[in-house]
Scaffold this motif. Structure first.
Motif, mmCIF file in Angstrom:
data_model
loop_
_atom_site.group_PDB
_atom_site.id
_atom_site.type_symbol
_atom_site.label_atom_id
_atom_site.label_comp_id
_atom_site.label_asym_id
_atom_site.label_seq_id
_atom_site.Cartn_x
_atom_site.Cartn_y
_atom_site.Cartn_z
ATOM 1 N N GLY A 35 0.779 -1.231 0.000
ATOM 2 C CA GLY A 35 0.000 0.000 0.000
ATOM 3 C C GLY A 35 0.812 1.283 0.000
ATOM 4 O O GLY A 35 0.234 2.375 -0.025
ATOM 5 N N LEU A 36 2.122 1.178 0.010
ATOM 6 C CA LEU A 36 2.959 2.377 0.111
ATOM 7 C C LEU A 36 3.695 2.740 -1.178
ATOM 8 O O LEU A 36 4.480 3.682 -1.197
ATOM 9 C CB LEU A 36 3.985 2.205 1.242
ATOM 10 N N HIS A 37 3.432 1.995 -2.253
ATOM 11 C CA HIS A 37 4.105 2.274 -3.516
ATOM 12 C C HIS A 37 3.140 2.901 -4.507
ATOM 13 O O HIS A 37 2.033 2.400 -4.719
ATOM 14 C CB HIS A 37 4.694 0.985 -4.101
ATOM 15 N N GLU A 38 3.568 3.993 -5.108
ATOM 16 C CA GLU A 38 2.786 4.642 -6.151
ATOM 17 C C GLU A 38 3.276 4.158 -7.510
ATOM 18 O O GLU A 38 4.192 3.340 -7.591
ATOM 19 C CB GLU A 38 2.911 6.158 -6.009
ATOM 20 N N LYS A 39 2.688 4.643 -8.578
ATOM 21 C CA LYS A 39 3.065 4.165 -9.914
ATOM 22 C C LYS A 39 4.541 4.403 -10.191
ATOM 23 O O LYS A 39 5.234 3.540 -10.730
ATOM 24 C CB LYS A 39 2.227 4.864 -10.985
ATOM 25 N N THR A 75 0.536 -1.031 5.062
ATOM 26 C CA THR A 75 1.041 0.350 5.167
ATOM 27 C C THR A 75 2.033 0.570 6.314
ATOM 28 O O THR A 75 2.281 1.710 6.700
ATOM 29 C CB THR A 75 -0.128 1.342 5.325
ATOM 30 N N HIS A 76 2.565 -0.510 6.909
ATOM 31 C CA HIS A 76 3.633 -0.418 7.908
ATOM 32 C C HIS A 76 3.236 0.256 9.231
ATOM 33 O O HIS A 76 3.957 1.087 9.764
ATOM 34 C CB HIS A 76 4.836 0.315 7.311
ATOM 35 N N PRO A 77 2.102 -0.116 9.815
ATOM 36 C CA PRO A 77 1.755 0.438 11.132
ATOM 37 C C PRO A 77 2.328 -0.425 12.253
ATOM 38 O O PRO A 77 2.835 -1.529 12.015
ATOM 39 C CB PRO A 77 0.226 0.342 11.140
ATOM 40 N N HIS A 78 2.242 0.065 13.477
ATOM 41 C CA HIS A 78 2.514 -0.781 14.650
ATOM 42 C C HIS A 78 1.280 -1.674 14.814
ATOM 43 O O HIS A 78 0.247 -1.229 15.332
ATOM 44 C CB HIS A 78 2.731 0.074 15.894
#
Length: 218
Positions: A35-39, A75-78
């Motif tokens: 979820g953290l990568h854009e095009k 998205t890399h949350p705790h």
């Protein structure tokens, strides 16, 4: 001794790291947040006065071609600090989107920030993962007491890296991890290249993917 390594976060310096790994026929697993990568590439943050850029989706299949992919959450949350339903979505959707994008099974997981609890461990297991990496250090990582708390031998910049490397022989697996963006100078890259070469040319070792290690376990 089996050599296993994994790298987090899907950043552009992975391309340089992969050049080194390919040159020395080294295997590795890359832990990614779908979820953290854009095009296209984007600037994400600054680490020790150095820009850290996320890889773009338009290049990731080529960049990681031939290497293993694992889930690092969406998205890399705790994960231990958010509601259970939200944590389940982070874990399950992160895996699903990576599998769809790369077109292959994703069975490994790495806890964002290294934080987790029993509930999170259960969620990782329930969503189809075979193992989950922590950041806790152990001398003999395999087989783990619990595959949902798979501890490495050390970080790749550990000051006692080579001491741990030798100690790991007794257990037959040496496992290290890191982020390629942590190499912020040419001497660091040179040292890393030399380390991979040294391990690759050690006649008593062989590179192995983490998922393969678990697949071969009795």
């Amino acid at each position: 001794m089996a050599l296993i390594q994994c790298w987090d976060d899907g950043v552009t310096t992975d391309t340089r790291l992969l050049d080194i790994l390919r040159r020395h026929d080294a295997k590795a697993t890359f832990n990614l947040n779908a979820g953290l990568h854009e095009k296209s590439r984007r600037l994400d943050w600054i680490y020790k006065d150095t820009e850290v850029w996320k890889l773009g989706m338009d290049e990731m299949r080529d960049v990681y071609d031939g290497f293993s992919i694992a889930n690092h959450s969406l998205t890399h949350p705790h994960l231990d600090e958010i509601p259970v339903d939200a944590a389940r979505r982070e874990i399950a959707e992160g895996r699903d989107r990576l599998e769809q994008f790369f077109g292959k099974s994703v069975t490994g997981f790495a806890y964002p920030f290294g934080t987790y609890n029993e509930t999170v461990m259960s969620l990782v297991h329930e969503t189809g993962h075979v193992y989950a990496r922590t950041v806790q250090v152990v001398t003999h990582p395999f087989p783990p007491v619990d595959a949902m708390a798979f501890h490495p031998c050390c970080h790749f910049l550990a000051p006692d890296f080579w001491e741990r490397y030798e100690k790991a022989r007794e257990g037959s697996v040496f496992y290290f991890w890191g982020h390629s963006y942590e190499m912020v100078s040419e001497p660091m890259w040179t040292s890393f290249d030399e380390a991979i070469a040294r391990m690759s040319h050690d006649p008593r070792t062989c590179w192995q993917n983490i998922a393969e290690l678990f697949a071969e376990a009795p």
